[in-house]
Design a protein around this motif. Structure first.
Motif, PDB file in Angstrom:
ATOM      1  N   SER A  71       2.344   9.301  -6.259  1.00  0.00           N
ATOM      2  CA  SER A  71       2.558  10.617  -5.677  1.00  0.00           C
ATOM      3  C   SER A  71       2.816  11.659  -6.763  1.00  0.00           C
ATOM      4  O   SER A  71       3.342  11.349  -7.843  1.00  0.00           O
ATOM      5  CB  SER A  71       3.742  10.576  -4.711  1.00  0.00           C
ATOM      6  N   ARG A  97       1.169   4.154  -2.892  1.00  0.00           N
ATOM      7  CA  ARG A  97       1.080   5.572  -2.591  1.00  0.00           C
ATOM      8  C   ARG A  97       2.255   6.353  -3.172  1.00  0.00           C
ATOM      9  O   ARG A  97       2.091   7.415  -3.784  1.00  0.00           O
ATOM     10  CB  ARG A  97       1.027   5.785  -1.066  1.00  0.00           C
ATOM     11  N   THR A 110       0.831  -1.212   0.000  1.00  0.00           N
ATOM     12  CA  THR A 110       0.000   0.000   0.000  1.00  0.00           C
ATOM     13  C   THR A 110       0.862   1.257   0.000  1.00  0.00           C
ATOM     14  O   THR A 110       0.547   2.254  -0.674  1.00  0.00           O
ATOM     15  CB  THR A 110      -0.931   0.001   1.226  1.00  0.00           C
ATOM     16  N   GLU A 111       1.963   1.193   0.747  1.00  0.00           N
ATOM     17  CA  GLU A 111       2.876   2.334   0.771  1.00  0.00           C
ATOM     18  C   GLU A 111       3.552   2.496  -0.593  1.00  0.00           C
ATOM     19  O   GLU A 111       3.762   3.625  -1.076  1.00  0.00           O
ATOM     20  CB  GLU A 111       3.924   2.132   1.870  1.00  0.00           C
TER      21      GLU A 111
END
Length: 400
Positions: free
Chosen positions: A13, A9, A5-6
């Motif tokens: 970005s 992200r 999930t990171e």
């Protein structure tokens, strides 16, 4: 560890720095992956996605992560190869995924900076290196000539030497190569000789006659030294080519023996006399005077010259001419005195060249042998130098 999930992200970005981190994470994770196939497929898809990122920083981060690995996906490396110049140069220089077929087709159209990147690859085939040389870029060719681990065809090295041998840097790079053909090496030495002859600093430091003698002696030494190395590799073509081009004469043969290059001397005799090399060696090592004279006769030498060479060989058997300057001086002095004695001071015309050579060598070798002798003696001498006692000065009186 980075959670998926990171990772998502970061990859989505608006900050190119964060997307670059994600690209690098994906590259490292893909190369070290050992998990399920669907996970690897997801990582591969992520890598493909970063190729379309508008930021050079992101694509560069992706390239940096894959650059040095042979396991990097080939389609991605090929895509990065045609990216911006900074990325393309890095891929050209470092990626082991690229093969000759990828690069040779590009060499014809790339600019110098790109070509230099290829020339700096850790491994470069002779075929690819030859293609780079064919571009005719001096800086590129010089860099390749300095890579001694790359083998080049003798014909290619000869072409470079004939076209660019006057360039001191190129000449130095060529002379440092062990695969340089002997005749090409000799040609470059002759170019150096001519450049020294014309150099103002050299011309101003030495009288013309002495300069000519030094350069001729140096050229003869180089010729026989190259021949000695070729003879040690059992390459007889060098001696044969020198004979065909009329470069072998009495002076060269004398110089070969005097400088200790006896294998080259033997090769020359074998070629001139059409005698097996092993038999020539046997005669030089232990043959009688009549046998040596017969061998030299088959080489086309006249009677007086044959006698001189027989005497030289006899002296050379008991002296270390290769490394001992004093031994060379002794042999040359002995030969000179024998010639004067044998001919009552009237040197025959066929020996004039040899006598002139020996006289030159006598002076040069005397200087070499004398260097450092007095300094060494002075450091060990226990008593002062003996000098004659000066006679008292007498007054000269006028006559009364």
């Amino acid at each position: 560890m980075v959670a998926y999930t990171e990772f998502v992200r970061l990859s989505q970005s608006s900050d190119s720095e964060e997307r670059g981190r994600a690209a690098h994470f994906a590259a490292v994770a893909y190369l070290s992956h050992s998990g399920p196939a669907d996970e690897q497929a997801a990582l591969y898809a992520a890598l493909i996605g970063f190729l379309d990122d508008p930021s050079v920083k992101v694509r560069a981060a992706l390239a940096y992560g894959l650059l040095h690995s042979a396991e990097a996906p080939r389609p991605i490396i090929l895509s990065l190869l045609h990216d911006s110049a900074v990325i393309s140069r890095a891929v050209l220089q470092y990626s082991p995924v690229l093969i000759d077929a990828d690069l040779i087709g590009l060499v014809r159209n790339l600019d110098l900076a790109m070509l230099l990147s290829i020339a700096q690859r850790s491994k470069l085939s002779a075929r690819l290196a030859a293609a780079l040389v064919a571009r005719g870029e001096r800086q590129l060719t010089l860099r390749l000539m300095r890579r001694l681990e790359i083998g080049f065809a003798e014909a290619l090295l000869a072409d470079i030497a004939s076209q660019q041998g006057r360039d001191p840097e190129m000449r130095g790079a060529l002379l440092a190569r062990k695969d340089l053909p002997a005749q090409v090496r000799l040609m470059l030495v002759q170019m150096i000789t001519e450049d020294l002859r014309q150099a103002r600093i050299v011309k101003g430091a030495l009288a013309p006659d002495r300069l000519a003698r030094l350069l001729r002696d140096s050229t003869d030494t180089a010729l026989s030294a190259i021949g000695e190395r070729e003879a040690s590799k059992t390459h007889r073509a060098y001696a044969a080519e020198l004979i065909v081009s009329d470069r072998i004469n009495t002076r060269v043969l004398l110089h070969a023996v005097v400088t200790g290059h006896v294998m080259f001397f033997a090769d020359c005799l074998a070629e001139l006399s059409q005698t097996p090399r092993d038999k020539v060696f046997m005669l030089l090592e232990s043959g009688s005077r009549p046998a040596l004279s017969a061998l030299l006769g088959r080489c086309g030498l006249k009677q007086a010259t044959r006698g001189l060479f027989v005497q030289l060989v006899m002296h050379a058997r008991s002296a270390d001419l290769a490394d001992d300057a004093a031994a060379r001086h002794f042999v040359v002095t002995a030969l000179t005195e024998e010639m004067i004695t044998d001919h009552d001071g009237v040197i025959p015309p066929e020996l004039e060249e040899a006598f002139a050579y020996l006289s030159e060598q006598n002076v040069m070798l005397a200087r070499k042998a004398a260097r450092g002798v007095m300094a060494a003696f002075a450091s060990e001498a226990a008593r002062p130098m003996a000098l004659p006692v000066a006679a008292p000065e007498r007054l000269a009186l006028s006559a009364a």
